[in-house]
Design a protein around this motif. Structure first.
Motif, PDB file in Angstrom:
ATOM      1  N   GLN A   3      11.662   3.816  -1.746  1.00 58.59           N
ATOM      2  CA  GLN A   3      11.072   2.489  -1.762  1.00 58.59           C
ATOM      3  C   GLN A   3      11.824   1.591  -0.783  1.00 58.59           C
ATOM      4  O   GLN A   3      13.040   1.710  -0.624  1.00 58.59           O
ATOM      5  N   TRP A   4      11.082   0.672  -0.144  1.00 55.59           N
ATOM      6  CA  TRP A   4      11.749  -0.250   0.770  1.00 55.59           C
ATOM      7  C   TRP A   4      11.037  -1.595   0.761  1.00 55.59           C
ATOM      8  O   TRP A   4       9.932  -1.730   0.250  1.00 55.59           O
ATOM      9  N   LEU A  26       1.942   2.920   5.126  1.00 54.48           N
ATOM     10  CA  LEU A  26       3.166   2.674   4.367  1.00 54.48           C
ATOM     11  C   LEU A  26       2.918   1.582   3.329  1.00 54.48           C
ATOM     12  O   LEU A  26       2.001   0.769   3.470  1.00 54.48           O
ATOM     13  N   GLN A  27       3.758   1.550   2.296  1.00 60.17           N
ATOM     14  CA  GLN A  27       3.590   0.569   1.228  1.00 60.17           C
ATOM     15  C   GLN A  27       4.916  -0.111   0.889  1.00 60.17           C
ATOM     16  O   GLN A  27       5.467   0.080  -0.201  1.00 60.17           O
ATOM     17  N   PRO A  28       5.429  -0.919   1.814  1.00 65.13           N
ATOM     18  CA  PRO A  28       6.656  -1.660   1.504  1.00 65.13           C
ATOM     19  C   PRO A  28       6.389  -2.752   0.481  1.00 65.13           C
ATOM     20  O   PRO A  28       5.254  -3.204   0.313  1.00 65.13           O
ATOM     21  N   ILE A  29       7.447  -3.177  -0.192  1.00 65.69           N
ATOM     22  CA  ILE A  29       7.384  -4.357  -1.032  1.00 65.69           C
ATOM     23  C   ILE A  29       7.561  -5.577  -0.127  1.00 65.69           C
ATOM     24  O   ILE A  29       8.472  -5.604   0.711  1.00 65.69           O
ATOM     25  N   LEU A  30       6.706  -6.564  -0.258  1.00 60.59           N
ATOM     26  CA  LEU A  30       6.822  -7.794   0.525  1.00 60.59           C
ATOM     27  C   LEU A  30       7.604  -8.806  -0.307  1.00 60.59           C
ATOM     28  O   LEU A  30       7.277  -9.040  -1.469  1.00 60.59           O
ATOM     29  N   ALA A  31       8.620  -9.404   0.285  1.00 66.68           N
ATOM     30  CA  ALA A  31       9.482 -10.309  -0.473  1.00 66.68           C
ATOM     31  C   ALA A  31       9.815 -11.548   0.333  1.00 66.68           C
ATOM     32  O   ALA A  31       9.759 -11.556   1.570  1.00 66.68           O
ATOM     33  N   GLY A  32      10.178 -12.599  -0.376  1.00 72.07           N
ATOM     34  CA  GLY A  32      10.592 -13.858   0.225  1.00 72.07           C
ATOM     35  C   GLY A  32      10.668 -14.911  -0.861  1.00 72.07           C
ATOM     36  O   GLY A  32      10.432 -14.635  -2.036  1.00 72.07           O
ATOM     37  N   GLU A  66      15.856  -1.982  -6.787  1.00 72.96           N
ATOM     38  CA  GLU A  66      14.603  -1.239  -6.869  1.00 72.96           C
ATOM     39  C   GLU A  66      14.267  -0.510  -5.566  1.00 72.96           C
ATOM     40  O   GLU A  66      13.302   0.270  -5.536  1.00 72.96           O
ATOM     41  N   VAL A  67      15.017  -0.776  -4.486  1.00 75.45           N
ATOM     42  CA  VAL A  67      14.653  -0.227  -3.174  1.00 75.45           C
ATOM     43  C   VAL A  67      15.841   0.483  -2.534  1.00 75.45           C
ATOM     44  O   VAL A  67      16.995   0.267  -2.893  1.00 75.45           O
ATOM     45  N   ASP A  68      15.508   1.345  -1.560  1.00 72.23           N
ATOM     46  CA  ASP A  68      16.530   2.089  -0.824  1.00 72.23           C
ATOM     47  C   ASP A  68      16.907   1.407   0.481  1.00 72.23           C
ATOM     48  O   ASP A  68      17.979   1.672   1.036  1.00 72.23           O
ATOM     49  N   LEU A  69      16.025   0.527   0.982  1.00 66.50           N
ATOM     50  CA  LEU A  69      16.248  -0.112   2.282  1.00 66.50           C
ATOM     51  C   LEU A  69      15.571  -1.467   2.290  1.00 66.50           C
ATOM     52  O   LEU A  69      14.470  -1.623   1.736  1.00 66.50           O
ATOM     53  N   ALA A  90      26.618  -4.381  -2.239  1.00 64.68           N
ATOM     54  CA  ALA A  90      26.819  -4.304  -3.688  1.00 64.68           C
ATOM     55  C   ALA A  90      25.836  -3.347  -4.352  1.00 64.68           C
ATOM     56  O   ALA A  90      26.186  -2.675  -5.338  1.00 64.68           O
ATOM     57  N   THR A  91      24.614  -3.262  -3.834  1.00 65.53           N
ATOM     58  CA  THR A  91      23.573  -2.437  -4.466  1.00 65.53           C
ATOM     59  C   THR A  91      23.350  -1.118  -3.731  1.00 65.53           C
ATOM     60  O   THR A  91      22.448  -0.359  -4.099  1.00 65.53           O
ATOM     61  N   ARG A  92      24.136  -0.866  -2.694  1.00 63.12           N
ATOM     62  CA  ARG A  92      24.027   0.377  -1.899  1.00 63.12           C
ATOM     63  C   ARG A  92      22.616   0.537  -1.318  1.00 63.12           C
ATOM     64  O   ARG A  92      21.959   1.561  -1.474  1.00 63.12           O
TER      65      ARG A  92
END
Length: 345
Positions: A3-4, A26-32, A66-69, A90-92
């Motif tokens: 997940q990214w 692709l299905q990234p999570i959109l954030a802001g 929740e994400v890898d990148l 902190a969350t790797r």
């Protein structure tokens, strides 16, 4: 399944990247932090969203868990990169961004050992800042391994996005920058000028504090780096006169006033410019013996390049999981990365 996240997805460049991601399936999570804008974009692109403010570290840590990148697209990066990088450590979580700001590159490089320990990639500048110039620098070093001086430059007719313009305005008060004997040196605006044929004929050019002043040293080991763009004689004169008043441009109220003026401009290049406003990229390397190597490339519009390049790097990191640490684009994917964005006609 990896997940990214695209953070700052509702900005001009973030939206371009999100649209390209959908085009690739692709299905990234959109954030802001702008709930209305993020949710509207998520609904249009049929992608999941997260509303989170960088100032809320607890919520940010929860979102990154929740994400890898994360592909960080919310500027000005001099304000936003550090909290995001700290949260990623902190969350790797692997960290990429599209900055061109010297301070961000230097800060990320200083976190190299921490990134190694966390097993994450820190690679700022995975867009036009600085993929093409970084890859060109690496190729010049390959052709002249004992180079001591590196000069880079580019010529673009594209309109700036609002975000890029705001970042440029924020930096005006700091002046210019070059790298000299391995150290970044702050210099006046329009510090040096010279005539350069970037690819479309000889033009007067001036130094700018481009990202490669930081990154090219880490990519090539060459300790003297300068970056140029075309500038009219009148612009050079105005900037040189402005040097005595740079302190005014460091005042917050002046920055805010200029930012408000920028907000009245178009968000960024229109579709025609994205497709047709190509960019000439140029570089030369010299050594103590006076040997000189010159290279030129023509690449697509910088914002289009960013939308593709950022995704290419993100997908590569997710697929290959490189060793943790700080990287430049050419160190991460090789100098041949730029070949994906060349314009041949």
């Amino acid at each position: 399944m990896m997940q990214w996240m695209i953070y700052g997805a509702n900005g001009y460049t973030g939206t371009l990247i999100a649209e390209q991601a959908v085009a690739r399936g692709l299905q990234p999570i959109l954030a802001g932090r702008n709930q209305a804008a993020i949710e509207a974009l998520g609904e249009r692109l049929e992608l999941p969203v997260r509303v989170v403010d960088l100032a809320d570290q607890a919520a940010l840590h929860q979102a990154l868990a929740e994400v890898d990148l994360v592909l960080h697209c919310a500027g000005p990066f001099e304000l936003t990169a550090e909290p995001m990088i700290e949260a990623c450590l902190a969350t790797r979580t692997h960290y990429l961004d599209i900055t061109g700001e010297l301070a961000v590159f230097e800060y990320a490089h200083q976190q190299h050992q921490r990134a190694q320990a966390a097993g994450i990639v820190l690679c700022p500048g995975v867009g036009f800042d600085v993929i093409p110039t970084d890859c060109l620098a690496a190729r010049l070093q390959q052709q002249l391994p004992d180079a001591t001086h590196l000069t880079l430059g580019f010529d673009s007719a594209s309109r700036m996005s609002r975000g890029t313009a705001k970042t440029s305005v924020r930096r005006l008060g700091e002046g210019g920058a070059i790298r000299q004997q391995g150290e970044i040196k702050m210099v006046p605006l329009a510090y040096k000028t010279r005539d350069i044929d970037f690819g479309g004929g000889s033009k007067l050019a001036m130094t700018i504090p481009w990202g490669d002043v930081a990154t090219a040293f880490y990519s090539t080991g060459i300790g003297n780096v300068e970056v140029f763009i075309p500038a009219s004689p009148n612009l050079v004169k105005r900037l040189k006169r402005l040097n005595r008043w740079r302190w005014l441009l460091r005042l917050n109220w002046v920055k805010n006033w200029l930012a408000k003026k920028i907000n009245t401009q178009p968000a960024g290049p229109d579709q025609q410019q994205l497709e047709q406003a190509h960019t000439y990229v140029w570089g030369e390397a010299t050594n103590r013996a006076g040997d000189r190597v010159e290279l030129k490339l023509t690449v697509m519009n910088g914002y289009k390049l960013t939308s593709l390049g950022a995704l290419d790097v993100a997908q590569q990191v997710l697929m290959q999981a490189p060793e943790g640490g700080y990287y430049t684009p050419s160190k991460l994917l090789g100098p041949e990365l730029v070949d994906r964005y060349l314009v041949t006609s």
